[in-house]
Design an enzyme around this catalytic site. Structure first.
Site, PDB file in Angstrom:
ATOM      1  N   CYS A  30       0.821  -1.220   0.000  1.00  0.00           N
ATOM      2  CA  CYS A  30       0.000   0.000   0.000  1.00  0.00           C
ATOM      3  C   CYS A  30       0.853   1.267   0.000  1.00  0.00           C
ATOM      4  CB  CYS A  30      -0.947   0.005   1.195  1.00  0.00           C
ATOM      5  SG  CYS A  30      -0.245  -0.602   2.706  1.00  0.00           S
ATOM      6  N   HIS A  43      -2.887   6.116   4.818  1.00  0.00           N
ATOM      7  CA  HIS A  43      -1.456   6.361   5.025  1.00  0.00           C
ATOM      8  C   HIS A  43      -1.070   7.741   4.508  1.00  0.00           C
ATOM      9  CE1 HIS A  43      -1.217   2.264   6.147  1.00  0.00           C
ATOM     10  NE2 HIS A  43      -0.606   1.726   5.083  1.00  0.00           N
TER      11      HIS A  43
HETATM   12  C1  2RA Z   1       0.996  -2.019   6.754  1.00  0.00           C
HETATM   13  N1  2RA Z   1       1.741  -1.829   4.443  1.00  0.00           N
HETATM   14  O1  2RA Z   1       0.556  -0.854   6.633  1.00  0.00           O
HETATM   15  C2  2RA Z   1       1.564  -2.756   5.563  1.00  0.00           C
HETATM   16  C3  2RA Z   1       0.729  -3.951   5.200  1.00  0.00           C
HETATM   17  N2  2RA Z   1      -0.591  -3.606   4.867  1.00  0.00           N
HETATM   18  O2  2RA Z   1       0.982  -2.657   7.824  1.00  0.00           O
END
Ligand code: 2RA
Length: 329
Positions: free
Chosen positions: A126, A234
């Site tokens: 991601c 994120h």
């Molecule tokens: C996380 N990118 O954010 C990793 C797996 N989804 O934990």
């Protein structure tokens, strides 16, 4: 189109169902797949009930495409079996991402590479996906030499247990822990396990996957990935050094014209991307666009995306859409 979703009862798997419906992917029959213990569970998709089946049952039902998000060991053992049965697999686990025989695809960046030979296609991590969508137009125009990225990652990246830990801590409830430390009112500078070089696996994914997707190992990358008490998505602070100079107006235009990117950059009005606004959306949001005044040809960006959507489910469905568009499904 008969579509299997392997891991349909998990966080990303259920997001895949949401995205398949929201984007009107031409699903004529859904085959929800999970482990033996979930067999027979009812899943609602577009108002219809479907019973969860096991991976072996699903192969026998001969779906046209299978979206996997059920962990690396499931992908390692079953993606080849589905492929051997003529089923195209789009796998969200890390199992096949760095396999030299498998393509690692973000449709806006390298979707053109997809071909009839690709029976197991890897969906990138991601935090990698949202960054490469932004890097692509800038690399083509100015040639990237180096990227320094620091991430601020949502607890949804870990899964339902982590989301529950955050909610419990916020409610003052003592529940099951997904992290070794408190996450609320805290940040944890570790995502996944540490490697011998002191980086975490998540940081090495961002480095290696970016070089593979951009098809350019000359791009030097360093990453620090951090878990924060957020649900919506994120966030990433991205510092990019180019071989050539740039004009900020042109940078903004290149980003605004990039498929899948939305520029929100009006600091005077306190307008910049935030996870609470990105939550549930399919785009990558970019702001805080400014020159790094500490050295020439260098740019700072702030990049935000919903890690369950563009960071996982939406990118996987977009790969399936690209396969359809190219007549490969
Ligand atoms: C996380 N990118 O954010 C990793 C797996 N989804 O934990």
């Amino acid at each position: 189109m008969k579509v299997a979703v392997v891991g349909a009862t998990g966080l990303v798997g259920s997001e895949m169902l949401t995205v398949l419906a929201a984007r009107n992917f031409p699903v004529t029959e859904l085959i929800p797949v999970a482990s033996e213990r979930s067999k027979g569970k009812e899943i609602t998709f577009k108002g219809k009930q479907y019973k969860v089946v096991t991976p072996d049952d699903a192969i026998a039902l001969k779906p046209d495409v299978a979206l996997f998000s059920a962990g690396g060991s499931m992908s390692l053992s079953y993606a080849p079996k589905f492929a051997e049965a003529g089923i195209t697999v789009i796998d969200n686990s890390s199992a096949w991402r760095m396999d030299p025989t498998k393509k690692l695809v973000v449709p806006e960046v390298n979707g053109h590479l997809l071909s009839a030979e690709d029976k197991v296609i890897a969906n990138p991590n991601c935090s990698t996906i949202q960054m490469v969508v932004v890097l692509k137009p800038l690399h083509e125009r100015y040639v990237i030499k180096r990227v320094v990225v620091s991430t601020y990652q949502s607890v949804t990246g870990t899964g339902v247990k982590a989301v529950q830990q955050l909610k419990d801590e916020r409610a003052g409830v003592d529940g099951e822990k997904a992290y070794p430390y408190q996450i609320d009112l805290n940040v944890i500078p570790q995502i996944d396990v540490f490697q011998d070089n002191g980086y975490t696996k998540e940081e090495m994914k961002m480095i290696k996957e970016t070089n593979k997707i951009m098809d350019d190992d000359t791009i030097r990358i360093t990453a620090t990935t951090v878990r924060i008490p957020v649900i919506g998505g994120h966030s990433e602070s991205v510092n990019i050094e180019f071989a050539n100079d740039f004009e900020l107006d042109e940078v903004r235009t290149l980003l605004a014209n990039q498929a899948g990117v939305v520029v929100i950059d009006n600091p005077a009005n306190l307008e910049y991307p935030m996870p609470k606004d990105a939550h549930g959306k399919d785009e990558v949001f970019v702001g805080r666009i400014r020159r790094d005044e500490s050295q020439p040809n260098t740019l700072n960006l702030w990049v935000v995306a919903d890690n369950l959507r563009k960071g996982a489910a939406t990118n996987a469905v977009q790969i399936a859409e690209k396969l359809l568009e190219k007549g490969l499904l």
